[in-house]
Design a protein around this motif. Structure first.
Motif, short mmCIF file in Angstrom:
data_model
loop_
_atom_site.label_atom_id
_atom_site.label_comp_id
_atom_site.label_asym_id
_atom_site.label_seq_id
_atom_site.Cartn_x
_atom_site.Cartn_y
_atom_site.Cartn_z
N GLN A 157 77.56 54.58 20.14
CA GLN A 157 78.22 53.58 19.30
C GLN A 157 78.40 52.26 20.04
N ALA A 184 75.08 50.51 20.25
CA ALA A 184 74.70 49.94 18.96
C ALA A 184 75.47 48.64 18.72
N ARG A 185 76.74 48.64 19.04
CA ARG A 185 77.55 47.42 18.88
C ARG A 185 77.07 46.33 19.82
N GLU A 196 74.09 45.84 20.86
CA GLU A 196 72.85 45.29 20.33
C GLU A 196 73.13 44.16 19.35
N LYS A 197 74.17 44.34 18.55
CA LYS A 197 74.51 43.35 17.52
C LYS A 197 75.35 42.20 18.06
N GLY A 198 76.40 42.54 18.82
CA GLY A 198 77.36 41.52 19.22
C GLY A 198 77.28 41.06 20.66
N GLN A 218 80.78 40.64 24.78
CA GLN A 218 81.76 40.70 23.70
C GLN A 218 82.28 42.12 23.50
N VAL A 219 81.38 43.09 23.45
CA VAL A 219 81.77 44.48 23.23
C VAL A 219 82.60 44.99 24.41
N ARG A 271 72.74 51.54 28.90
CA ARG A 271 71.53 51.05 28.23
C ARG A 271 70.29 51.43 29.04
#
Length: 97
Positions: free
Chosen positions: A20, A23-24, A26-28, A32-33, A48
């Motif tokens: 999870q 995945a976050r 990858e987007k943000g 940030q995560v 990763r």
């Protein structure tokens, strides 16, 4: 305070949580995560890298566990067959004498 009280316990994260987080990320973005979840960026980068090298996602772990169980069953069967053949060979060697 003595050293025993100052030692930090190492946190262990589940494979689901790692998936999870990745995945976050990858987007943000990793920074940030990491900031949102209170994790070190280096930890996310490490997760990763492990995943890219054929790491263990939850689905891969289940597949590996199933394959391991199948191989253990097959190994047990082959050991039993081998023992039987050894006994049979010994029996027939005795009979031919």
């Amino acid at each position: 305070m003595n050293e025993e009280n100052q030692k930090q316990t190492r946190k262990k994260y589940s494979p689901e949580f790692k998936d999870q987080v990745l995945a976050r990320a990858e987007k943000g973005g990793v920074a940030q995560v990491a900031k949102e979840l209170g994790l070190k960026e280096s930890m996310i980068y490490s997760w990763r890298a492990k995943k890219k090298m054929g790491g263990t996602s939850l689905e891969n772990q289940k597949i590996q566990q199933m394959e391991m169980a199948r191989l253990k069953r097959e190994n047990e069967r082959l050991l039993m067959e081998n023992d039987f053949l050894k006994k049979a060979a010994a029996y027939f060697a005795k009979e031919s004498e």
